[in-house]
Motif scaffolding. Structure first.
Motif, mmCIF file in Angstrom:
data_model
loop_
_atom_site.group_PDB
_atom_site.id
_atom_site.type_symbol
_atom_site.label_atom_id
_atom_site.label_comp_id
_atom_site.label_asym_id
_atom_site.label_seq_id
_atom_site.Cartn_x
_atom_site.Cartn_y
_atom_site.Cartn_z
ATOM 1 N N TRP A 1 -18.967 25.157 39.634
ATOM 2 C CA TRP A 1 -19.575 25.536 40.915
ATOM 3 C C TRP A 1 -18.503 25.582 42.018
ATOM 4 O O TRP A 1 -18.437 26.529 42.808
ATOM 5 N N MET A 2 -17.650 24.553 42.050
ATOM 6 C CA MET A 2 -16.606 24.507 43.085
ATOM 7 C C MET A 2 -15.635 25.682 42.943
ATOM 8 O O MET A 2 -15.270 26.312 43.941
ATOM 9 N N ILE A 3 -15.238 25.992 41.711
ATOM 10 C CA ILE A 3 -14.293 27.109 41.498
ATOM 11 C C ILE A 3 -14.945 28.438 41.896
ATOM 12 O O ILE A 3 -14.300 29.292 42.513
ATOM 13 N N ALA A 4 -16.241 28.578 41.584
ATOM 14 C CA ALA A 4 -16.971 29.792 41.995
ATOM 15 C C ALA A 4 -17.013 29.899 43.523
ATOM 16 O O ALA A 4 -16.814 30.987 44.085
ATOM 17 N N LEU A 5 -17.234 28.771 44.193
ATOM 18 C CA LEU A 5 -17.248 28.758 45.661
ATOM 19 C C LEU A 5 -15.866 29.100 46.215
ATOM 20 O O LEU A 5 -15.743 29.849 47.184
ATOM 21 N N MET A 6 -14.821 28.535 45.578
ATOM 22 C CA MET A 6 -13.447 28.820 46.029
ATOM 23 C C MET A 6 -13.132 30.309 45.888
ATOM 24 O O MET A 6 -12.501 30.898 46.761
ATOM 25 N N TYR A 7 -13.583 30.900 44.775
ATOM 26 C CA TYR A 7 -13.334 32.327 44.539
ATOM 27 C C TYR A 7 -14.036 33.177 45.608
ATOM 28 O O TYR A 7 -13.441 34.102 46.168
ATOM 29 N N ASN A 8 -15.290 32.831 45.902
ATOM 30 C CA ASN A 8 -16.020 33.588 46.922
ATOM 31 C C ASN A 8 -15.439 33.359 48.316
ATOM 32 O O ASN A 8 -15.432 34.273 49.139
ATOM 33 N N ALA A 9 -14.957 32.130 48.565
ATOM 34 C CA ALA A 9 -14.292 31.836 49.848
ATOM 35 C C ALA A 9 -13.064 32.731 50.001
ATOM 36 O O ALA A 9 -12.819 33.314 51.059
ATOM 37 N N MET B 1 -17.841 18.473 45.245
ATOM 38 C CA MET B 1 -17.144 17.225 44.908
ATOM 39 C C MET B 1 -17.883 15.987 45.429
ATOM 40 O O MET B 1 -17.702 14.884 44.917
ATOM 41 N N LEU B 2 -18.742 16.205 46.439
ATOM 42 C CA LEU B 2 -19.558 15.097 46.939
ATOM 43 C C LEU B 2 -20.507 14.618 45.841
ATOM 44 O O LEU B 2 -20.627 13.414 45.579
ATOM 45 N N PHE B 3 -21.151 15.577 45.186
ATOM 46 C CA PHE B 3 -22.076 15.246 44.085
ATOM 47 C C PHE B 3 -21.311 14.660 42.901
ATOM 48 O O PHE B 3 -21.786 13.747 42.238
ATOM 49 N N LEU B 4 -20.097 15.211 42.689
ATOM 50 C CA LEU B 4 -19.280 14.725 41.567
ATOM 51 C C LEU B 4 -18.893 13.260 41.778
ATOM 52 O O LEU B 4 -18.934 12.454 40.832
ATOM 53 N N ALA B 5 -18.557 12.914 43.020
ATOM 54 C CA ALA B 5 -18.201 11.519 43.320
ATOM 55 C C ALA B 5 -19.391 10.589 43.063
ATOM 56 O O ALA B 5 -19.213 9.449 42.616
ATOM 57 N N ILE B 6 -20.602 11.091 43.320
ATOM 58 C CA ILE B 6 -21.815 10.286 43.074
ATOM 59 C C ILE B 6 -22.060 10.159 41.566
ATOM 60 O O ILE B 6 -22.319 9.060 41.061
ATOM 61 N N VAL B 7 -21.935 11.294 40.866
ATOM 62 C CA VAL B 7 -22.161 11.307 39.407
ATOM 63 C C VAL B 7 -21.192 10.340 38.706
ATOM 64 O O VAL B 7 -21.549 9.696 37.713
ATOM 65 N N ASN B 8 -19.981 10.221 39.257
ATOM 66 C CA ASN B 8 -18.970 9.366 38.619
ATOM 67 C C ASN B 8 -19.310 7.878 38.641
ATOM 68 O O ASN B 8 -18.628 7.083 37.989
ATOM 69 N N PHE B 9 -20.357 7.480 39.353
ATOM 70 C CA PHE B 9 -20.821 6.078 39.276
ATOM 71 C C PHE B 9 -21.300 5.782 37.847
ATOM 72 O O PHE B 9 -21.290 4.645 37.410
ATOM 73 N N ILE C 1 -22.410 10.968 28.596
ATOM 74 C CA ILE C 1 -22.285 12.367 28.141
ATOM 75 C C ILE C 1 -22.941 13.314 29.146
ATOM 76 O O ILE C 1 -22.383 14.348 29.505
ATOM 77 N N LEU C 2 -24.116 12.911 29.645
ATOM 78 C CA LEU C 2 -24.819 13.714 30.645
ATOM 79 C C LEU C 2 -23.993 13.812 31.929
ATOM 80 O O LEU C 2 -23.899 14.883 32.551
ATOM 81 N N ALA C 3 -23.350 12.696 32.301
ATOM 82 C CA ALA C 3 -22.520 12.672 33.516
ATOM 83 C C ALA C 3 -21.320 13.609 33.357
ATOM 84 O O ALA C 3 -20.981 14.350 34.287
ATOM 85 N N ILE C 4 -20.685 13.587 32.184
ATOM 86 C CA ILE C 4 -19.527 14.468 31.936
ATOM 87 C C ILE C 4 -19.965 15.931 32.008
ATOM 88 O O ILE C 4 -19.302 16.757 32.651
ATOM 89 N N PHE C 5 -21.099 16.244 31.385
ATOM 90 C CA PHE C 5 -21.638 17.605 31.408
ATOM 91 C C PHE C 5 -21.895 18.043 32.854
ATOM 92 O O PHE C 5 -21.563 19.166 33.250
ATOM 93 N N THR C 6 -22.459 17.124 33.648
ATOM 94 C CA THR C 6 -22.762 17.433 35.057
ATOM 95 C C THR C 6 -21.476 17.682 35.845
ATOM 96 O O THR C 6 -21.422 18.598 36.671
ATOM 97 N N THR C 7 -20.445 16.867 35.575
ATOM 98 C CA THR C 7 -19.184 17.055 36.314
ATOM 99 C C THR C 7 -18.543 18.420 35.986
ATOM 100 O O THR C 7 -17.962 19.043 36.868
ATOM 101 N N VAL C 8 -18.699 18.856 34.738
ATOM 102 C CA VAL C 8 -18.158 20.177 34.344
ATOM 103 C C VAL C 8 -18.884 21.284 35.130
ATOM 104 O O VAL C 8 -18.255 22.198 35.667
ATOM 105 N N ILE C 9 -20.213 21.145 35.215
ATOM 106 C CA ILE C 9 -21.019 22.130 35.966
ATOM 107 C C ILE C 9 -20.574 22.141 37.434
ATOM 108 O O ILE C 9 -20.401 23.202 38.039
#
Lengths: 184, 99
Positions: A137-145, A101-109, A125-133
């Motif tokens: 990533w966060m959900i995958a990390l949450m699942y592994n956590a 979410m740190l990267f997502l907050a930056i991308v949202n600029f 469009i590139l920013a939206i695509f990046t936020t989806v990725i």
């Protein structure tokens, strides 16, 4: 033992260490989110609101999101796991799982509030695509956590995690609704 | 010449049933003892699992010390231990049902 640091750092870091690192990253994210107008209005939500909100909301949102998920996952772990799970592991790993979410907050600029999707430029469009990725990533990390801190495997892990995530999302939406109530 | 490292087989390659020891030999005088002996529960573990059990005993049963030594997190080490406990319990049940 082959484990990716990107998707499962919890093989190496958990407990108090991951709680401290995770919360440092969450606080930095909240500071950046204040300037990029990013609101984490749900356990897995991130939206750009252009309204002029007090900075305290940017710090309270992740507390609610993280708190709801930790509580639900811990209770699910206590109920479904055969291992003796620790609260500090659930809390710590799920705090670190919010790192993308740190990267997502930056991308949202690059996303200064889109009102008409037909007027989006290539950067948006590139920013939206990046936020989806980053969300995936966060959900995958949450699942592994969840898997590492609760020791639940296979189909049972997938089912319990999805159910926990939906319940936590509903709780976070309710609490955040109450939090935003004075603004309405 | 490269020394071949052999691991103790504990499952029949043909039918996957647990193997038994049928003979033991003395390396010094070549005396051979024949019979039918059950493999001890710990001998049924894989080499990695057995090493984990040895490390666990050497660290006085402290998962925190184990985690530090292995460079892994506490819940990862606890999960490895729980997996071994589950395997031992399954082997115990299988042995009882075989008798």
């Amino acid at each position: 033992m082959k484990t990716s640091w990107i998707f499962n750092p919890f093989t190496y870091i958990a407990g108090l260490k991951s709680l401290i690192i995770g919360w440092i990253l969450i606080l930095i994210t909240a500071c950046i989110a204040y300037y990029s107008k990013t609101h984490f209005d749900g356990v897995v939500d991130a939206h750009v609101w252009l309204g002029d909100l007090s900075i305290k909301y940017y710090f309270l949102e992740p507390v609610v999101d993280w708190g709801c998920l930790v509580l639900v996952i811990f209770l699910a772990g206590k109920f479904f796991s055969v291992s003796s799970i620790r609260f500090i592991d659930v809390a710590g790993t799920l705090a670190l799982a919010r790192a993308p979410m740190l990267f997502l907050a930056i991308v949202n600029f690059a996303l200064p509030g889109i009102k008409d999707i037909y007027q989006m430029d290539a950067l948006a469009i590139l920013a939206i695509f990046t936020t989806v990725i980053l969300e995936i990533w966060m959900i995958a990390l949450m699942y592994n956590a969840f898997k590492v801190s609760c020791n639940i495997k296979g189909n049972k892990a997938v089912g319990v995690f999805i159910a926990s995530l939906i319940i936590a999302e509903i709780f976070s939406k309710i609490f955040l609704h109450l939090l935003y109530q004075p603004l309405k | 010449m490269k020394q071949l490292k052999k691991s103790l087989p504990h499952v029949c390659p043909a039918c996957q049933s647990p193997l038994k020891v049928t003979s033991l030999a003395c390396g010094a005088c070549d005396t051979v003892v024949s019979g039918s002996f059950e493999l001890p529960l710990l001998a049924r573990l894989s080499e990695e699992e057995l090493q984990f059990v040895l490390d666990f005993v050497k660290s006085s049963g402290s998962l925190k010390v184990m985690a530090q030594q292995l460079g892994l997190s506490y819940p990862t080490v606890r999960n490895l231990l729980d997996d071994i406990i589950l395997k031992i319990e399954t082997n115990e049940r299988n042995l009882k049902s075989d008798k």
